[in-house]
Design an enzyme around this catalytic site. Sequence first.
Site, PDB file in Angstrom:
ATOM      1  N   SER A 238       0.825  -1.200   0.000  1.00 24.34           N
ATOM      2  CA  SER A 238       0.000   0.000   0.000  1.00 24.34           C
ATOM      3  C   SER A 238       0.871   1.268   0.000  1.00 24.34           C
ATOM      4  O   SER A 238       1.687   1.448  -0.891  1.00 24.34           O
ATOM      5  CB  SER A 238      -0.946  -0.070   1.202  1.00 24.34           C
ATOM      6  OG  SER A 238      -1.991   0.844   1.098  1.00 24.34           O
ATOM      7  N   ASP A 465      -8.993  -4.227  -5.892  1.00 25.62           N
ATOM      8  CA  ASP A 465      -8.485  -3.656  -4.646  1.00 25.62           C
ATOM      9  C   ASP A 465      -9.194  -2.329  -4.405  1.00 25.62           C
ATOM     10  O   ASP A 465      -9.142  -1.429  -5.240  1.00 25.62           O
ATOM     11  CB  ASP A 465      -6.972  -3.428  -4.786  1.00 25.62           C
ATOM     12  CG  ASP A 465      -6.301  -3.008  -3.486  1.00 25.62           C
ATOM     13  OD1 ASP A 465      -6.920  -2.252  -2.710  1.00 25.62           O
ATOM     14  OD2 ASP A 465      -5.150  -3.405  -3.272  1.00 25.62           O
ATOM     15  N   HIS A 493      -7.439  -5.951  -0.545  1.00 26.93           N
ATOM     16  CA  HIS A 493      -6.310  -5.028  -0.575  1.00 26.93           C
ATOM     17  C   HIS A 493      -4.999  -5.783  -0.471  1.00 26.93           C
ATOM     18  O   HIS A 493      -4.752  -6.464   0.528  1.00 26.93           O
ATOM     19  CB  HIS A 493      -6.450  -4.033   0.579  1.00 26.93           C
ATOM     20  CG  HIS A 493      -5.410  -2.966   0.602  1.00 26.93           C
ATOM     21  ND1 HIS A 493      -4.928  -2.354  -0.536  1.00 26.93           N
ATOM     22  CD2 HIS A 493      -4.743  -2.394   1.637  1.00 26.93           C
ATOM     23  CE1 HIS A 493      -4.027  -1.450  -0.203  1.00 26.93           C
ATOM     24  NE2 HIS A 493      -3.896  -1.468   1.114  1.00 26.93           N
TER      25      HIS A 493
END
Length: 523
Positions: A238, A465, A493
């Site tokens: 991320s 995602d 995710h």
Amino acid sequence: MISTHRHPSPPSTRSTGRRAVGLAASLAAVLVIAGCTANAPWKAQTPVGEATSSADVGAPEGYEDFYTQDIVWTECRSDFECATVPAPLSWSDPDAGEIELALMRTRASGEKVGSLLVNPGGPGGSGVDYLEAAAGNLGDRVRASFDVVGFDPRGVRSSTEVVCFDDAEKDKYLSEDADLTTDEGLAAARESSAAWGEACAENTGELLGNVDTQSAAKDMDMLRAALGDDELHYLGFSYGTSLGATYAGLFPERAGRLVLDGAIDPRLGSAEMSAGQAVGFENALRAYVADCQAGAGCPLTGSVDDGMQQVRAVLDQAYDRPYRTDGDRVVTQTLAFYGVAVTLYDEQSWSLLSQALAAAIDEGDGSVLLFLADFYNDRNADGSFASNSTEAFTSINCLDSRSSDDVEVMREQAAEIEAAAPTMGSFFGYGGITCADWPYPAAEQEYDVAAPGAAPIVVIGTTNDPATPYVWSEGMAEALDSGVLVTYEGEGHTAYGRSNSCIMEAVDDFLVDGIVPEDGLTC
């Protein structure tokens, strides 16, 4: 973390990183994780190697002692080793003072390749907590070949941290609603954000102006040298992909085997990211609704579009009439949104969303939504907070990027976002408010996003995602001269450690053996 349309919370560029992965299974465990601090009752000390010369490790002038320091590791948390190391307060002024960075590692169980730094996202996620909670998600060959090192970036958690409001003020800040479609609501939101920034400056000091991602990437180069590695091997999720890509841009010749999972396109501004993330959460919610309605006991009726409207009705009711709970708190729209959003990071958590929606729709009870929102915000049952993730998130984002705080521009952008994401879009606008009155200016970018000269960098994207939309991973792979795109076709995710053997094998082969996966590999 995402921000809500009606609350002056951080801009919508934050994801929860790995915190929400496996929510249903890991909720209780993650909530009780404690920080790794210098004054904990660690056991026997284990110094690392002998110091090397600054010429060998590439230390910038004035920072030689940081690069050549010995790290003293001590046993902690049964199977790990912890350390606290000094780092410069400022990478532009070696005389500005020092801060501390918290580290934790698990040693290679076999023939060692080197150290592997890991970052779970955020910005504001704790690498120390991630390593303890998720070390078992790493491939066996990775754990055998690397000393895996989790670290809390500057400003985060157990490192010298950003401090803003006290717990009661923070609780209020994270739960209040404000209607940003009105001038009065917009003014109130800006005033609230300004007060937050002022508190951060007063309680944090000069560190607040030095928590940008570039400074954290320079910390990683210092850690690389102190750990005794010529190149940095790194696994980032991320926001951690931005940190890794920034490192590659600053130090392309020292970028070793970098894996960036759930990537953020470095070419996008804050407003573009907000729009992309709104669509990502809209699509993830739609996938949940379709799955829910295909099974038994779903609280949402009719078509998928009908179900989406029913979720929106739950959120709207929370603004007009906050939901009661089994305690003395109520669920505002801001909290209801957080409670919905956190479950969309992993399809294994969808059953919790069904429980929350059923309680709200059938009984007017927001207790499950509140439980989920508190998990999202790292809030403990006693009203304290388990981390400073919100403080760090805002502070880092405001130094990294600013979006326009012009009212007409924000309203135009908000309308475009809502048109693209009718159910979730209203919670992703007006991000320019948060940093409009921030006490420190944004950092100037010092690197080329293409990272020319860097070794192959593996970028992983998940097709649905919500927090880091797949197109962002495509964008990062395209922006990097040496980017190699790997695709996981699925929900949720990020992919490594939570998807399938195809992803695991591709990453493990790359990290351990240096085998670069085929560009365009789809799993």
